[in-house]
Write a protein that holds these residues in place. Sequence first.
Motif, mmCIF file in Angstrom:
data_model
loop_
_atom_site.group_PDB
_atom_site.id
_atom_site.type_symbol
_atom_site.label_atom_id
_atom_site.label_comp_id
_atom_site.label_asym_id
_atom_site.label_seq_id
_atom_site.Cartn_x
_atom_site.Cartn_y
_atom_site.Cartn_z
ATOM 1 N N ARG A 354 0.225 68.555 58.698
ATOM 2 C CA ARG A 354 0.084 69.269 59.959
ATOM 3 C C ARG A 354 -0.624 70.618 59.792
ATOM 4 O O ARG A 354 -0.799 71.362 60.751
ATOM 5 C CB ARG A 354 1.461 69.491 60.582
ATOM 6 N N GLY A 355 -0.981 70.942 58.539
ATOM 7 C CA GLY A 355 -1.767 72.149 58.316
ATOM 8 C C GLY A 355 -0.985 73.382 57.964
ATOM 9 O O GLY A 355 -1.472 74.504 58.199
ATOM 10 N N VAL A 356 0.210 73.221 57.380
ATOM 11 C CA VAL A 356 1.009 74.370 56.946
ATOM 12 C C VAL A 356 1.491 74.126 55.514
ATOM 13 O O VAL A 356 2.073 73.066 55.228
ATOM 14 C CB VAL A 356 2.236 74.601 57.854
ATOM 15 N N SER A 357 1.268 75.096 54.639
ATOM 16 C CA SER A 357 1.795 74.983 53.278
ATOM 17 C C SER A 357 3.107 75.740 53.160
ATOM 18 O O SER A 357 3.230 76.876 53.625
ATOM 19 C CB SER A 357 0.788 75.528 52.257
ATOM 20 N N VAL A 358 4.108 75.084 52.576
ATOM 21 C CA VAL A 358 5.397 75.685 52.238
ATOM 22 C C VAL A 358 5.720 75.249 50.813
ATOM 23 O O VAL A 358 5.099 74.327 50.288
ATOM 24 C CB VAL A 358 6.512 75.240 53.215
ATOM 25 N N VAL A 359 6.690 75.900 50.185
ATOM 26 C CA VAL A 359 7.010 75.582 48.793
ATOM 27 C C VAL A 359 8.392 74.953 48.703
ATOM 28 O O VAL A 359 9.382 75.576 49.102
ATOM 29 C CB VAL A 359 6.961 76.841 47.897
ATOM 30 N N ALA A 369 17.382 72.012 41.286
ATOM 31 C CA ALA A 369 18.677 72.274 41.910
ATOM 32 C C ALA A 369 18.604 72.488 43.414
ATOM 33 O O ALA A 369 19.644 72.652 44.056
ATOM 34 C CB ALA A 369 19.311 73.507 41.258
ATOM 35 N N PHE A 370 17.392 72.454 44.008
ATOM 36 C CA PHE A 370 17.261 72.843 45.414
ATOM 37 C C PHE A 370 16.443 71.826 46.212
ATOM 38 O O PHE A 370 15.393 72.155 46.780
ATOM 39 C CB PHE A 370 16.636 74.236 45.501
ATOM 40 N N PRO A 371 16.920 70.592 46.301
ATOM 41 C CA PRO A 371 16.137 69.556 46.980
ATOM 42 C C PRO A 371 16.048 69.734 48.488
ATOM 43 O O PRO A 371 15.196 69.105 49.125
ATOM 44 C CB PRO A 371 16.892 68.269 46.623
ATOM 45 N N ARG A 372 16.896 70.587 49.074
ATOM 46 C CA ARG A 372 16.875 70.763 50.530
ATOM 47 C C ARG A 372 16.482 72.182 50.945
ATOM 48 O O ARG A 372 16.633 72.557 52.109
ATOM 49 C CB ARG A 372 18.243 70.399 51.131
ATOM 50 N N GLN A 373 15.946 72.942 50.002
ATOM 51 C CA GLN A 373 15.551 74.317 50.305
ATOM 52 C C GLN A 373 14.030 74.467 50.248
ATOM 53 O O GLN A 373 13.334 73.733 49.537
ATOM 54 C CB GLN A 373 16.192 75.300 49.324
ATOM 55 N N LEU A 374 13.553 75.464 51.007
ATOM 56 C CA LEU A 374 12.140 75.823 51.023
ATOM 57 C C LEU A 374 12.012 77.338 50.914
ATOM 58 O O LEU A 374 12.859 78.070 51.424
ATOM 59 C CB LEU A 374 11.468 75.410 52.338
ATOM 60 N N ARG A 375 10.925 77.781 50.266
ATOM 61 C CA ARG A 375 10.564 79.190 50.347
ATOM 62 C C ARG A 375 9.447 79.329 51.370
ATOM 63 O O ARG A 375 8.417 78.651 51.282
ATOM 64 C CB ARG A 375 10.067 79.722 49.003
ATOM 65 N N LEU A 376 9.664 80.217 52.342
ATOM 66 C CA LEU A 376 8.639 80.545 53.319
ATOM 67 C C LEU A 376 8.210 81.989 53.095
ATOM 68 O O LEU A 376 9.055 82.885 53.027
ATOM 69 C CB LEU A 376 9.176 80.391 54.749
ATOM 70 N N SER A 377 6.921 82.229 52.974
ATOM 71 C CA SER A 377 6.400 83.585 52.856
ATOM 72 C C SER A 377 5.802 84.003 54.191
ATOM 73 O O SER A 377 4.992 83.274 54.769
ATOM 74 C CB SER A 377 5.334 83.661 51.765
ATOM 75 N N PHE A 378 6.191 85.179 54.670
ATOM 76 C CA PHE A 378 5.676 85.672 55.946
ATOM 77 C C PHE A 378 4.542 86.683 55.747
ATOM 78 O O PHE A 378 4.125 87.351 56.697
ATOM 79 C CB PHE A 378 6.789 86.321 56.781
ATOM 80 N N SER A 379 4.010 86.796 54.530
ATOM 81 C CA SER A 379 3.046 87.861 54.248
ATOM 82 C C SER A 379 1.641 87.569 54.741
ATOM 83 O O SER A 379 0.923 88.480 55.165
ATOM 84 C CB SER A 379 3.010 88.138 52.735
ATOM 85 N N MET A 380 1.209 86.311 54.715
ATOM 86 C CA MET A 380 -0.214 86.016 54.888
ATOM 87 C C MET A 380 -0.663 85.836 56.333
ATOM 88 O O MET A 380 -1.857 85.893 56.621
ATOM 89 C CB MET A 380 -0.562 84.754 54.098
ATOM 90 N N LEU A 381 0.265 85.580 57.245
ATOM 91 C CA LEU A 381 -0.095 85.310 58.636
ATOM 92 C C LEU A 381 0.389 86.432 59.537
ATOM 93 O O LEU A 381 1.465 86.999 59.311
ATOM 94 C CB LEU A 381 0.523 83.984 59.092
ATOM 95 N N ASP A 382 -0.384 86.727 60.588
ATOM 96 C CA ASP A 382 0.070 87.712 61.565
ATOM 97 C C ASP A 382 1.151 87.087 62.444
ATOM 98 O O ASP A 382 1.418 85.878 62.356
ATOM 99 C CB ASP A 382 -1.103 88.251 62.383
ATOM 100 N N PRO A 383 1.850 87.872 63.274
ATOM 101 C CA PRO A 383 2.956 87.317 64.055
ATOM 102 C C PRO A 383 2.580 86.095 64.888
ATOM 103 O O PRO A 383 3.338 85.109 64.930
ATOM 104 C CB PRO A 383 3.387 88.496 64.933
#
Length: 404
Positions: A354-359, A369-383
Amino acid sequence: MTARPDLAARTAGMRPSKLRELVAAAAGSPPAGGLMSLGGGLPPAEAFPVVAVAAAAGRVLTTAASAALQYSPTEGDPALLDLVGADLAGRLRLPDPAGRLLVTTGSQQALDLIGKVLLDPGDVAVVESPAYVGALRALAAYQPRIVEVPVDDDGMDTDRLAQQLRAGLRPKLCYLVANFSNPSGRTLALGRRTQLVALAARYGFLIVEDDPYGQLRFTGSDLPPIASSGAEHVVYLGSFSKLVAPGLRIGYLAAPHWLYRRLVVAKQATDLNSAAFSQRLLVELLTTPDWFAGHLAGLRVLYRQRAQALIGALRGRLAGRLAGVPPEGGMFLWVTVQAPGIDALTLARAAMRRGVSVVPGDEFSLVDAFPRQLRLSFSMLDPAGLVTAVDRIGQAFDDLGAPG
């Protein structure tokens, strides 16, 4: 068949990056509307002080070109060491900080030097879990036994570490990002900082306090660095990558006296010295009256606005699907996939389409150990971009048939 040498045994522990594989797959068939990044923990271009850097570069080349374009001392440019030392004398209350400081090519080199000097194969290295993936890879190159200690809302669970130490665990080092950790966004509570120093003194291990985000607090009150209460048991790592620009590649460490010279000698074998021009440029910026304080204030506003936009969009659009605890600074939000039957890697792949990268969270653990977790970074996109990215993640959930 042509003979060839065997690879070093340490390469067996090198893991590929799931994020890099996802991005490479997207590059082969780019998603409609382009790729929006919630994945990389990078400062955005609008955070770079381009005008100030250009002016500083002109001054350096006009007044100090021969020194700026020459090799510099292994320890670092003396003027930069003085500036960093003065800062750390206040924030860390370090005695004689200049005699402990080493400029490095980013804090990643500092991690490598510490591993090189301290770790033999089989030695125990404790890390917070989830942990910064760059630290996992830097330490793993020296073949230690890495023990992961879980993180909760107050940072690394030092009570859990104390239990393991009483049971016989004997680490050589303990690595953590105490402020707004990458990836969890958590901050180590004051009581746990004190407890960790006491444990290091009692059991004889080194604390590696990585602090690239500590000056990017946008809410709440600052906490004293761990190194401020245990200088002989702590290596403090700092960096200007998130505060000025990653392209300068200027980090530093403040080490105990018993370790410092070994790190300097190890650096001599690695690169002789860090980039002289970048150091001179940074000195020009930091000595410009009131510049750094104003620049930091602007960064804090920028990241606060972006964190609020991401958290608000998640609460308004993905309630019941993703949930996380808002950070007080830094660049990251750690979230849990709440929709039943969907793991983080599956969602990451659907989001990429869908055009969004998450980790995916397993990227930050050697034991997945974290099969249901994601890291989201809010640094690169404006609000506005963050809201659009969250809408696309919602579409990815819809593609997977998730309720909501």
